[in-house]
Design an enzyme around this catalytic site. Structure first.
Site, PDB file in Angstrom:
ATOM      1  N   ASP A 150      48.049  26.991  24.186  1.00 55.27           N
ATOM      2  CA  ASP A 150      48.511  27.565  22.877  1.00 55.27           C
ATOM      3  C   ASP A 150      49.238  28.796  22.641  1.00 55.27           C
ATOM      4  OD1 ASP A 150      47.819  25.349  21.544  1.00 55.27           O
ATOM      5  OD2 ASP A 150      45.733  25.921  21.201  1.00 55.27           O
ATOM      6  N   LYS A 155      37.977  21.059  21.475  1.00 57.80           N
ATOM      7  CA  LYS A 155      38.310  21.906  22.285  1.00 57.80           C
ATOM      8  C   LYS A 155      37.513  22.623  23.268  1.00 57.80           C
ATOM      9  CE  LYS A 155      42.920  22.537  20.106  1.00 57.80           C
ATOM     10  NZ  LYS A 155      43.901  23.595  19.870  1.00 57.80           N
TER      11      LYS A 155
END
Ligand code: ATR
Length: 277
Positions: free
Chosen positions: A105, A69
């Site tokens: 997210d 990420k």
């Protein structure tokens, strides 16, 4: 596979646990879109080359998960504000010769609450976030963006919570795990972002009795779906929301960008993923 087939993937190391192919596969089928979404096991040292290769071979983009990420954030040509703030990218879109990076997210977290607890509002009171890792960072960002007036960050390692609070500024405050009960009466949103309560882990040792009756309790753990935290909230008559929907909702913006249709998170999808846990 024809050339006009729309292709996307998820890159991780390891990747066997990923539920993303099931989620996107379900949506592709529901819409009748000619497309594919595959899971690719990619070592950290191969990440950058793999992304370039996918972009060059006509992929629309990809999801990235642990441990890529931060590398995805560094690699993207254009990064959304929320991904910059969260410090990580989970969604890449290849478009017009550029790589766009986003982090969905926090979006997934907020939209799960909006769907499963329609009366929930971020701006009515203090939020308390348990944990200060990557998931907490996305959730604190999401809560602040939704107008939370104050976010308390409680973590086993206080220094990590302090770092997060320093990054997000005045509306956030780091507290010790041992202090949480003294703040409980002001909290209208309580979130567990630690792995406690997950299958194979200890339960979260916390007493929710002094939360206001209007509080909403949520967990990012979704295996088991009903954690002890959620069961305790349920017994106290508090609104409570499981973590499965965060996983499902975070996938929506990527699908939309790659495949050109806005998917719904419905009960059939929840059942498919639950059966695969
Ligand atoms: P994620 O990306 O899922 O947030 P992470 O970045 O590894 O994962 O963060 C895990 C969080 O769970 C951290 O806040 C961690 O606390 P520490 O910073 O003190 O390590 C918390 N956590 C994990 N195991 C825990 C335990 N047994 N008790 C309390 N907190 C725990």
């Amino acid at each position: 596979m024809t050339d006009n087939m729309k292709k996307a993937a998820v890159l991780g190391w390891p990747i066997t646990q990923s539920k993303s192919p099931l989620i996107h596969g379900y949506w592709l089928k529901s819409f009748g879109i000619s497309g594919s979404y595959e899971a690719l096991a990619v070592k950290p040292e191969d990440f950058s080359e793999t992304v370039s290769g996918l972009a060059a071979s006509g992929y629309r983009g990809c999801n990235v998960t642990i441990p890529h990420k931060e590398a995805a954030l560094a690699l993207a040509d254009v990064v959304s504000d929320r991904a910059t703030q969260i410090g990580a990218v989970n969604t890449l879109v290849f478009k017009d010769g550029k790589i766009y990076g986003d982090n969905t997210d926090g979006y997934g977290f907020i939209n799960n609450l909006a769907q499963r607890a329609p009366d929930w509002r971020a701006d009515v009171g203090t939020a308390m976030v348990l944990g200060a890792g990557g998931a907490a960072r996305a959730i604190v960002h999401g809560l602040l963006a939704e107008g939370a007036p104050k976010v308390l960050i409680a973590n086993r390692t206080l220094a990590t919570a302090q770092k997060l609070a320093a990054f997000f500024g005045d509306k956030t405050q780091a507290i010790e795990l041992g202090q949480i009960e003294s703040h409980m009466q002001d909290v209208t949103t309580l979130v567990n972002t630690t792995s406690l309560g997950m299958v194979g882990q200890n339960a979260l040792d916390i007493d929710l009795t002094s939360l206001p009756k209007t509080a909403t309790v949520t967990d990012i753990v979704y295996n088991p779906l009903r954690t002890e935290l959620l069961e305790q909230a349920q017994k106290l008559g508090l609104s409570n929301v499981d973590g499965l929907g965060m996983l499902l909702h975070q996938a929506v913006p990527g699908f939309d960008a790659w495949f050109g249709a806005t998917p719904k998170v419905d009960d059939t999808l929840r059942r498919i993923i639950l059966d695969a846990l």
